[in-house]
Design an enzyme around this catalytic site. Structure first.
Site, mmCIF file in Angstrom:
data_model
loop_
_atom_site.group_PDB
_atom_site.id
_atom_site.type_symbol
_atom_site.label_atom_id
_atom_site.label_comp_id
_atom_site.label_asym_id
_atom_site.label_seq_id
_atom_site.Cartn_x
_atom_site.Cartn_y
_atom_site.Cartn_z
ATOM 1 N N GLN A 163 30.873 104.340 31.950
ATOM 2 C CA GLN A 163 30.328 103.678 33.158
ATOM 3 C C GLN A 163 30.510 102.392 33.215
ATOM 4 O O GLN A 163 31.132 101.745 32.341
ATOM 5 C CB GLN A 163 28.880 104.049 33.127
ATOM 6 N N HIS A 194 8.213 103.240 32.543
ATOM 7 C CA HIS A 194 8.476 103.544 31.175
ATOM 8 C C HIS A 194 7.132 103.911 30.778
ATOM 9 O O HIS A 194 6.895 104.968 29.996
ATOM 10 C CB HIS A 194 8.961 102.418 30.511
ATOM 11 N N ASP A 254 26.501 112.111 22.582
ATOM 12 C CA ASP A 254 26.325 113.013 23.751
ATOM 13 C C ASP A 254 24.869 113.836 23.666
ATOM 14 O O ASP A 254 24.868 114.800 22.724
ATOM 15 C CB ASP A 254 27.260 114.020 24.069
ATOM 16 N N GLY A 255 24.045 113.463 24.451
ATOM 17 C CA GLY A 255 22.573 114.092 24.589
ATOM 18 C C GLY A 255 22.552 115.494 24.585
ATOM 19 O O GLY A 255 21.802 116.294 23.947
ATOM 20 N N ASP A 270 15.606 110.369 29.703
ATOM 21 C CA ASP A 270 15.587 108.860 30.714
ATOM 22 C C ASP A 270 17.097 108.726 30.986
ATOM 23 O O ASP A 270 17.488 107.868 30.620
ATOM 24 C CB ASP A 270 15.071 107.708 29.707
#
Lengths: 293, 293
Positions: free
Chosen positions: B47, B78, B153-154, B171
């Protein structure tokens, strides 16, 4: 810095054939709209009125360059401003709306069958005329036989009213300039006198993200006139900070925030308001509580 | 149309010596900020990252031209994202945060003394590096000994985790492009498996003003993996529409929306979250309920 996904959006200027209008919420923060068509523009003795067709938000009313409403999100503000006091008043027969020349509060008030008369006191007749013509979504109920539209100064009207209204709703512009007197102690005292013994007073009181101090000032001033002043919150997508506060005050001894809301009549569908939303709206986050202490 | 109180605000261009950046929330509606200084700018394999000093909102993190947080309002997002699940979990020892490379969720999670380990899985290491350097308000607790930062990578991480976390918080950026898989059924199923038996899952799920259909899609997808999926709302002053939704889901049979929140330890002051705000946040207005049915 490379530019992506961001077509030009200057404030109220033509850019590549598009007209963009920006309202600043702080010196360097604002909301910007692409305007497809200017439907009405006038400078009245009171203010500059612009009613425009936006790209995404439907029609929008600006007074002195400040968004008053857009068709897309006005339901939240008007439903909360009106149904919170009307659903807890035992018998709201006579309702006064100060400001609100767009008719949105009138429309919501008329959904209560108990309401026998709605008096709208708007200082600027051109706002009413322009909304009747270009904003039927909010203004279409101004011709209801239960509605009385008075073009006059709400402060003067309030001072000569005595025990006349079950609910008073002040739907004003920001408390500067012309609307400044509507958050002064003398006005709150006059409003209290204009209420019936069980009467309720509701008013917009700015947003806590950019105007927390002003919420505090309004709260402290209102408490000089009313025994109980409570606060509730609602989203306001096109107002500064996206979160808005309202005050609710009672002439009598009962704390209106503790009253159980009566349901609206069957068939009167709301999009934001509900009895649950009513109660939840009075739960203030700590940073808002801090402002009003 | 006469122009008042509206200095120029084009998007990401210099105008009269000022640099303004606009994020569009719809084709012709956006939020605009005056940028005093660009502190960090990079195009990574994932990004475009921009960390800037704004005129009014403190420092702000943009990913691909989309506001992720500003220092002025990040506390709301948050605090709600983290304390809602952590205050109702009976013993939240191991917490996983997917995304959230700015560290804001980590900071809030560490305020719970029950938390023994926070694992942050962020795909883009440059976000973490840039926030460590320029965003101490959120990133300062990333070096706490209870925190483990993994740059990966989640989705892959989640697929190989089994019964490992008491609370999972996602998030993420908007569910398009890179973050798209984080709202697919396979990911929700993997997240469920990665939870302990009493585990809770929380994630941002877009805003109802501009993205109601997307909230509905996320809700329906999550319900394929979790027995109970609840929704809560919070203001988001710099996100589209100013109002944001979150999902809360449980691995077990209990509806997490019905659980009573435990208070935070004494001394841990929050600015938005409170037990009352927690309960009120689950009260959905009718127009939001309509999206998730």
């Amino acid at each position: 810095m490379e530019l992506k996904k961001t077509p030009p959006a200057p404030p109220a200027v033509l850019h590549q054939g598009e007209f963009w209008f920006t309202e600043l919420h702080a010196p360097g923060t604002g909301i910007t709209f692409r305007v497809k068509q200017v439907l009405y523009f006038a400078r009245t003795p009171f203010q500059e009125i612009a009613l425009v067709e936006t790209s995404d938000m439907g029609r929008a009313l600006f007074l002195d360059g400040t968004v008053q409403l857009t068709e897309r999100d006005e339901f939240i503000y008007h439903e909360m401003m009106v149904h919170v006091p009307l659903c807890i008043h035992p018998r709201p027969r006579r309702v006064l709306i100060v400001g609100g020349g767009d008719g949105g509060c009138v429309r919501e008030a008329l959904r209560h069958p108990e309401v026998e008369e709605v008096t709208l006191v708007e200082i600027d007749g051109e706002v009413v005329d322009c909304c009747r013509k270009h904003l039927p979504l909010t203004a279409s109920r101004l011709d209801d036989p239960r509605v009385r539209v008075l073009i006059e100064d709400g402060v003067k009207f309030m001072k000569r009213s005595r025990g006349a209204f079950d609910v008073i709703i002040v739907d004003s512009t920001d408390p500067v300039g012309m609307a400044g007197p509507l958050t002064r102690e003398g006005f709150f005292r006059a409003a209290r006198r204009a209420l019936t013994p069980q009467g309720l007073y509701a008013a917009q009181s700015q947003g806590p993200i950019f105007d927390g101090k002003e919420i505090g000032r309004i709260a402290r001033t209102a408490r000089k006139a009313f025994r109980h002043v409570s606060h509730f919150l609602a989203p306001a997508p096109t107002y500064p900070g996206g979160l808005w506060s309202f005050i609710l005050a009672a002439r009598g001894a009962r704390n209106p925030a503790a009253l159980r809301p009566r349901p609206l009549p069957r068939g009167e569908k709301t999009r934001y308001y509900s009895a649950g939303v009513h109660r939840a709206a009075f739960v203030l986050p700590p940073f808002v509580r801090d402002f009003i202490q």
